[in-house]
Motif scaffolding. Sequence first.
Motif, mmCIF file in Angstrom:
data_model
loop_
_atom_site.group_PDB
_atom_site.id
_atom_site.type_symbol
_atom_site.label_atom_id
_atom_site.label_comp_id
_atom_site.label_asym_id
_atom_site.label_seq_id
_atom_site.Cartn_x
_atom_site.Cartn_y
_atom_site.Cartn_z
ATOM 1 N N LEU A 264 0.843 -1.194 0.000
ATOM 2 C CA LEU A 264 0.000 0.000 0.000
ATOM 3 C C LEU A 264 0.875 1.241 0.000
ATOM 4 N N LEU A 265 0.428 2.240 -0.737
ATOM 5 C CA LEU A 265 1.125 3.521 -0.731
ATOM 6 C C LEU A 265 0.796 4.225 0.573
ATOM 7 N N GLY A 266 1.802 4.497 1.374
ATOM 8 C CA GLY A 266 1.536 5.134 2.656
ATOM 9 C C GLY A 266 2.786 5.259 3.503
ATOM 10 N N ASP A 267 2.693 6.094 4.538
ATOM 11 C CA ASP A 267 3.801 6.265 5.475
ATOM 12 C C ASP A 267 3.405 5.682 6.828
ATOM 13 N N THR A 268 4.201 5.948 7.831
ATOM 14 C CA THR A 268 3.923 5.395 9.164
ATOM 15 C C THR A 268 3.416 6.469 10.125
ATOM 16 N N LYS A 269 2.969 7.598 9.583
ATOM 17 C CA LYS A 269 2.503 8.709 10.408
ATOM 18 C C LYS A 269 1.104 8.421 10.968
ATOM 19 N N PRO A 270 0.585 9.300 11.838
ATOM 20 C CA PRO A 270 -0.730 9.058 12.446
ATOM 21 C C PRO A 270 -1.857 8.917 11.431
ATOM 22 N N ILE A 271 -2.821 8.099 11.778
ATOM 23 C CA ILE A 271 -4.025 7.924 10.978
ATOM 24 C C ILE A 271 -5.215 8.236 11.870
ATOM 25 N N ASN A 272 -6.159 8.995 11.348
ATOM 26 C CA ASN A 272 -7.278 9.493 12.155
ATOM 27 C C ASN A 272 -8.499 8.588 12.021
ATOM 28 N N LEU A 273 -8.497 7.516 12.818
ATOM 29 C CA LEU A 273 -9.635 6.597 12.855
ATOM 30 C C LEU A 273 -10.529 6.947 14.039
ATOM 31 N N ILE A 274 -11.832 6.820 13.861
ATOM 32 C CA ILE A 274 -12.766 7.127 14.944
ATOM 33 C C ILE A 274 -13.876 6.079 14.984
ATOM 34 N N PRO A 275 -14.312 5.689 16.178
ATOM 35 C CA PRO A 275 -15.429 4.737 16.291
ATOM 36 C C PRO A 275 -16.728 5.371 15.788
ATOM 37 N N SER A 276 -17.510 4.621 15.053
ATOM 38 C CA SER A 276 -18.740 5.158 14.471
ATOM 39 C C SER A 276 -19.785 5.510 15.531
ATOM 40 N N ASP A 277 -19.864 4.725 16.615
ATOM 41 C CA ASP A 277 -20.850 5.043 17.651
ATOM 42 C C ASP A 277 -20.467 6.310 18.408
ATOM 43 N N TYR A 278 -19.166 6.537 18.617
ATOM 44 C CA TYR A 278 -18.711 7.770 19.243
ATOM 45 C C TYR A 278 -19.072 8.976 18.373
ATOM 46 N N THR A 279 -18.961 8.801 17.052
ATOM 47 C CA THR A 279 -19.296 9.880 16.124
ATOM 48 C C THR A 279 -20.784 10.215 16.198
ATOM 49 N N ALA A 280 -21.614 9.180 16.330
ATOM 50 C CA ALA A 280 -23.057 9.406 16.492
ATOM 51 C C ALA A 280 -23.332 10.167 17.781
ATOM 52 N N ASN A 281 -22.633 9.814 18.853
ATOM 53 C CA ASN A 281 -22.809 10.507 20.131
ATOM 54 C C ASN A 281 -22.423 11.979 20.028
#
Length: 479
Positions: A264-281
């Motif tokens: 995969l094309l990519g680096d090792t820097k931070p990735i911004n993943l978020i839980p979907s239920d937290y987003t609903a909240n």
Amino acid sequence: MALSQIQEFYKNQTVFITGSTGLLGKLVLRKLLTTCEPKKIYLLIRQHKEKSAEERLEILLERADLRRDKSEFKGKIFVIEGDCSVPGLGISHDDRETLVNETTCIIHIAAIVKFSEHLRLAAYVNVRAVQDLLHLAKQVRDLKAMVHVSTAYSNCNQKDLIKEQFYEPGMTATKLLKMLESTDDETITNTTPELLGSWPNTYTFTKAVAENVIKTEAQDLPVCIVRPAILMGAFQEPEPGWLDAIQGITGFLIGAFLGLIHCLLGDTKPINLIPSDYTANLTLAAACYATEKSSPLPIYNYTGSEKNQLTKAKFYEHGELTAKLYTSAHVVNVCFVIFTTNKYYLKFLRFWLHLVPAYIVDLVCLCLGKKRRFVKMYQKIHKICDELAYFSANSWKFETANCDKLWKSLKEKDRELFPFNMENLAWRSFLESCVIYSRIHLLKDPMHTVPQAQRKRKFIAFVYYCMAFALVSVLWHLF
């Protein structure tokens, strides 16, 4: 028992939701029904694939994992048949009158999220529908709050810090829609790269234009914007790892889990993943605090916590460990992924790690009289990965002051009922729950197959490395 502040806000309210059939929409609907006491909920649903809006509502209730008696909810849920790609949202005159007279809160989630979508459809759904919804909102007699769900990457052309503020779009909505109305599809397709400018795709471009619509046309409304990052499965509700379909980043995770994706094309820097239920909240909490008409309009970058960031390297490391621990019976190859920022090296890896094995397997299938499908499958995988490449190869810093302020303003009960703070989120267990849920419910692979699957994985690994050694030996003697 006394209601919390957010519960009190939604008590006896009439909420109009668009995008309820999507991942986030399902969870917003579910949270409203199971935690709050709204008077009514109107859902904008379109007829799709020969299924009526009412039939899609039944499917929605099932997929939203509403396990309580469905009749308890049916008295509160009403379908508004419409379509965000149609002028005026495709809503009938009578339904519009109903919404104008009864709605008190609007949550707009509907969007075209496909990166490669034709600019015309993306603009109609992501831009014109926002204009149409604002026109409706201005007619609503007792509007208390409106939330527009955008994306953290609407301004991904900003190279440094993305603040919780408005940015100038590539063009105004008026100019964009006027151009689309006077131009044929082929011309639009040919000129789209030029129109997008520094935006990587039609999704982020139209989302940026839509935010400008909010800025210019919603100043007299109690509106806020929520910008979520990359949605994963649920952290805890309705159950850990819950997801309604294989999509987005979870699709990559499963592809790697099954041994289909190795580079995969990519680096090792931070990735911004978020839980979907937290987003609903967060979305529901933001509406509760958007009741005041304010300038500037509040914007919430929901991208996680700086104190608890997940890097792309750690994301894969956790996923790989989980994949080996809970190997799927559907595994087809060894599990490893090589990240590179060099596009030419990526092509080299794709050829040797993806296409060469795919051609070999398809050749075997041809000899056995079976359908050849692996080369075509990898062509599709590469196309999807190319669409994601801009995001996997880049990283952004986000201002989250408004999200932090919102969390700090919540009382203890609301923090328990509507959690969205990610400062102490356990990434390893969260990603593990996402893999396990996807294994059981999306791949239809029960946990009792793990021992058998692990034996299969070891056999595949033995064959794979033997073939790799043989191929290298042949090439060594040839050259």
